[in-house]
Scaffold this active site. Structure first.
Site, PDB file in Angstrom:
ATOM      1  N   THR A  94     -61.739  15.367  48.878  1.00  0.00           N
ATOM      2  CA  THR A  94     -60.364  15.433  49.380  1.00  0.00           C
ATOM      3  C   THR A  94     -60.179  16.830  49.974  1.00  0.00           C
ATOM      4  O   THR A  94     -60.052  17.808  49.243  1.00  0.00           O
ATOM      5  CB  THR A  94     -59.358  15.197  48.238  1.00  0.00           C
ATOM      6  OG1 THR A  94     -59.712  13.978  47.577  1.00  0.00           O
ATOM      7  CG2 THR A  94     -57.946  15.081  48.782  1.00  0.00           C
ATOM      8  N   LYS A 170     -55.469   9.960  52.640  1.00  0.00           N
ATOM      9  CA  LYS A 170     -55.822  10.268  51.241  1.00  0.00           C
ATOM     10  C   LYS A 170     -54.833  11.273  50.639  1.00  0.00           C
ATOM     11  O   LYS A 170     -54.335  11.095  49.520  1.00  0.00           O
ATOM     12  CB  LYS A 170     -57.256  10.815  51.194  1.00  0.00           C
ATOM     13  CG  LYS A 170     -57.665  11.445  49.881  1.00  0.00           C
ATOM     14  CD  LYS A 170     -57.666  10.480  48.719  1.00  0.00           C
ATOM     15  CE  LYS A 170     -57.833  11.228  47.406  1.00  0.00           C
ATOM     16  NZ  LYS A 170     -57.618  10.388  46.240  1.00  0.00           N
ATOM     17  N   LYS A 239     -54.331  21.808  44.551  1.00  0.00           N
ATOM     18  CA  LYS A 239     -55.006  21.932  45.860  1.00  0.00           C
ATOM     19  C   LYS A 239     -54.531  20.831  46.803  1.00  0.00           C
ATOM     20  O   LYS A 239     -54.183  21.083  47.965  1.00  0.00           O
ATOM     21  CB  LYS A 239     -56.519  21.829  45.605  1.00  0.00           C
ATOM     22  CG  LYS A 239     -57.354  21.747  46.831  1.00  0.00           C
ATOM     23  CD  LYS A 239     -58.361  20.627  46.975  1.00  0.00           C
ATOM     24  CE  LYS A 239     -58.656  19.556  46.045  1.00  0.00           C
ATOM     25  NZ  LYS A 239     -59.333  18.384  46.550  1.00  0.00           N
TER      26      LYS A 239
HETATM   27  P1  NAP Z   1     -65.482  18.299  39.876  1.00  0.00           P
HETATM   28  O1  NAP Z   1     -65.880  17.451  38.729  1.00  0.00           O
HETATM   29  O2  NAP Z   1     -64.751  19.584  39.648  1.00  0.00           O
HETATM   30  O3  NAP Z   1     -66.818  18.578  40.743  1.00  0.00           O
HETATM   31  C1  NAP Z   1     -66.790  19.458  41.823  1.00  0.00           C
HETATM   32  C2  NAP Z   1     -68.150  19.544  42.472  1.00  0.00           C
HETATM   33  O4  NAP Z   1     -68.085  20.519  43.537  1.00  0.00           O
HETATM   34  C3  NAP Z   1     -69.265  20.034  41.525  1.00  0.00           C
HETATM   35  O5  NAP Z   1     -70.468  19.399  41.886  1.00  0.00           O
HETATM   36  C4  NAP Z   1     -69.330  21.527  41.852  1.00  0.00           C
HETATM   37  O6  NAP Z   1     -70.575  22.116  41.571  1.00  0.00           O
HETATM   38  C5  NAP Z   1     -69.128  21.481  43.355  1.00  0.00           C
HETATM   39  N1  NAP Z   1     -68.721  22.773  43.918  1.00  0.00           N
HETATM   40  C6  NAP Z   1     -67.555  23.436  43.690  1.00  0.00           C
HETATM   41  N2  NAP Z   1     -67.522  24.571  44.416  1.00  0.00           N
HETATM   42  C7  NAP Z   1     -68.708  24.626  45.099  1.00  0.00           C
HETATM   43  C8  NAP Z   1     -69.269  25.537  46.031  1.00  0.00           C
HETATM   44  N3  NAP Z   1     -68.593  26.636  46.422  1.00  0.00           N
HETATM   45  N4  NAP Z   1     -70.492  25.254  46.548  1.00  0.00           N
HETATM   46  C9  NAP Z   1     -71.156  24.136  46.164  1.00  0.00           C
HETATM   47  N5  NAP Z   1     -70.684  23.226  45.294  1.00  0.00           N
HETATM   48  C10 NAP Z   1     -69.463  23.470  44.777  1.00  0.00           C
HETATM   49  O7  NAP Z   1     -64.563  17.488  40.905  1.00  0.00           O
HETATM   50  P2  NAP Z   1     -64.427  15.897  41.069  1.00  0.00           P
HETATM   51  O8  NAP Z   1     -63.356  15.411  40.157  1.00  0.00           O
HETATM   52  O9  NAP Z   1     -65.785  15.281  41.075  1.00  0.00           O
HETATM   53  O10 NAP Z   1     -63.789  15.849  42.551  1.00  0.00           O
HETATM   54  C11 NAP Z   1     -64.597  16.026  43.715  1.00  0.00           C
HETATM   55  C12 NAP Z   1     -63.721  15.773  44.941  1.00  0.00           C
HETATM   56  O11 NAP Z   1     -63.217  14.433  44.882  1.00  0.00           O
HETATM   57  C13 NAP Z   1     -62.493  16.688  45.037  1.00  0.00           C
HETATM   58  O12 NAP Z   1     -62.231  16.969  46.387  1.00  0.00           O
HETATM   59  C14 NAP Z   1     -61.391  15.832  44.450  1.00  0.00           C
HETATM   60  O13 NAP Z   1     -60.117  16.221  44.940  1.00  0.00           O
HETATM   61  C15 NAP Z   1     -61.799  14.449  44.930  1.00  0.00           C
HETATM   62  N6  NAP Z   1     -61.341  13.305  44.105  1.00  0.00           N
HETATM   63  C16 NAP Z   1     -61.339  13.387  42.750  1.00  0.00           C
HETATM   64  C17 NAP Z   1     -60.895  12.289  41.997  1.00  0.00           C
HETATM   65  C18 NAP Z   1     -60.837  12.345  40.487  1.00  0.00           C
HETATM   66  O14 NAP Z   1     -60.102  11.528  39.887  1.00  0.00           O
HETATM   67  N7  NAP Z   1     -61.578  13.217  39.841  1.00  0.00           N
HETATM   68  C19 NAP Z   1     -60.497  11.108  42.644  1.00  0.00           C
HETATM   69  C20 NAP Z   1     -60.558  11.031  44.041  1.00  0.00           C
HETATM   70  C21 NAP Z   1     -60.990  12.152  44.760  1.00  0.00           C
HETATM   71  P3  NAP Z   1     -70.821  22.857  40.132  1.00  0.00           P
HETATM   72  O15 NAP Z   1     -71.293  21.763  39.216  1.00  0.00           O
HETATM   73  O16 NAP Z   1     -71.865  23.855  40.464  1.00  0.00           O
HETATM   74  O17 NAP Z   1     -69.505  23.475  39.719  1.00  0.00           O
END
Ligand code: NAP
Length: 297
Positions: A94, A170, A239
């Site tokens: 997102t 989204k 965010k």
């Molecule tokens: P998350 O669990 O916090 O995972 C974030 C990922 O991004 C991890 O793999 C992290 O790597 C990586 N990352 C962060 N900063 C980075 C950088 N500077 N360089 C390289 N990798 C980096 O987040 P999530 O819940 O999976 O969400 C991921 C995306 O999907 C977000 O944009 C979120 O808004 C969207 N989303 C989430 C949901 C939900 O319910 N969770 C639903 C729909 C959409 P590390 O492991 O090294 O930290």
């Protein structure tokens, strides 16, 4: 298909596993080591760098926010520098409308293709392949991606040939979810202060006029005060509200409720709740009502 998958957080790990299950060759990469191990056990290859993961027909990114996607895509050794001509970047994070426009331009200039495919659904849906995919991009590029979206989700909505439109749709959805969380939190605080059982109240709502998944999921979390572990962290919710406000400002569309939600999420994050699920917004309504809080506000 040869697929690279970058970002094995709460969402990415389930999506990558389902692409593997669908029979694709998947090479995974995560910034912090260790998160690839379970997937390697299921047949994925582990890449040591973004460039290694980019040696594929299609590369998915599922990363936290704009800076992460910018780094991985436009940074040194990133996707624009590494993808072969004709390969496709599927961006499922997102992210802002503005960054999506920049990514499209950068990939086009490098003779690569770009599709925006953000998703609705929490980590449980990512693991169960029941996400909703909102996709946008040139038809020629998007059509070969549809079987991949079928592997990770239950339905795909193609909204435009302009990738950034999917990001706007989204973000607008997350604005509505945050509105639901805030308003259900306030309503629950109201009735709970008068002695009504929270779970029974949410049951009444979701069995009558409010049976939509957003009310069921977030009503349940609020009734149970189940804010940890976070399925979607409050810092990510903040965010998204910032991003929807930025898109709305660009389009000159006032969103007064989003402005309020930005402040509520900022309060939650500023008082130590950034890593809680964003449904912990309800703790602010409880605190304001003097009905107690599970979080150190
Ligand atoms: P998350 O669990 O916090 O995972 C974030 C990922 O991004 C991890 O793999 C992290 O790597 C990586 N990352 C962060 N900063 C980075 C950088 N500077 N360089 C390289 N990798 C980096 O987040 P999530 O819940 O999976 O969400 C991921 C995306 O999907 C977000 O944009 C979120 O808004 C969207 N989303 C989430 C949901 C939900 O319910 N969770 C639903 C729909 C959409 P590390 O492991 O090294 O930290």
């Amino acid at each position: 298909m040869e697929i690279g998958f970058i970002g094995l957080g709460n969402m990415g790990r389930g999506m990558a596993a389902n692409l593997l299950r669908a029979g694709h060759r998947v090479t995974v990469y995560n910034r912090s080591p260790g998160k690839a191990e379970a997937l390697v056990g299921h047949g994925a290859n582990a890449a040591g760098s973004v460039a290694e993961a980019a040696d594929a027909d299609v590369v998915f990114t599922m990363l936290a926010d704009d800076p992460a996607v910018e780094d991985v895509t436009l940074g040194a050794g990133g996707l624009v520098a590494s993808l072969r001509p004709g390969a496709t970047h599927v961006s499922s994070s997102t992210i802002s409308v503005a960054l999506s426009e920049r990514l499209a331009a950068a990939h086009t200039a490098a003779d690569q293709d770009y599709v925006a495919a953000p998703v609705f659904g929490r980590p449980e849906a990512a693991a169960a392949a029941t996400l909703f995919v909102v996709a946008a991009g040139a038809r020629r590029v998007l059509e070969p991606m549809l079987p991949l979206f079928e592997a990770i989700g239950r339905r795909t909505f193609v909204v435009s040939e302009q990738p950034h439109t999917a990001n706007l749709v989204k973000l607008s959805g997350n604005f509505l979810i945050a509105s639901v969380i805030e308003s259900v939190g306030e309503a629950v605080a109201l009735v709970a202060k008068a002695g009504v059982d929270r779970s029974q109240y949410v049951d009444i709502l979701t069995s009558t006029l409010f049976s939509a998944p957003a009310y069921q999921t977030y009503g349940g979390l609020i009734a149970r005060r189940e804010f940890e572990p976070a399925g979607f962290a409050a810092r990510l919710g903040l965010k998204d509200i910032r991003l929807v406000l930025a898109a709305a400002e660009q389009l000159q569309v006032p969103l007064p409720v989003a402005s309020l939600l930005r402040d509520r999420l900022l309060t939650l994050v500023a008082t130590g709740g950034g890593e809680l699920d964003w449904s912990a917004l309800a703790t602010l309504a409880d605190r304001d009502a003097g009905t107690g809080s599970d979080h150190p506000a």
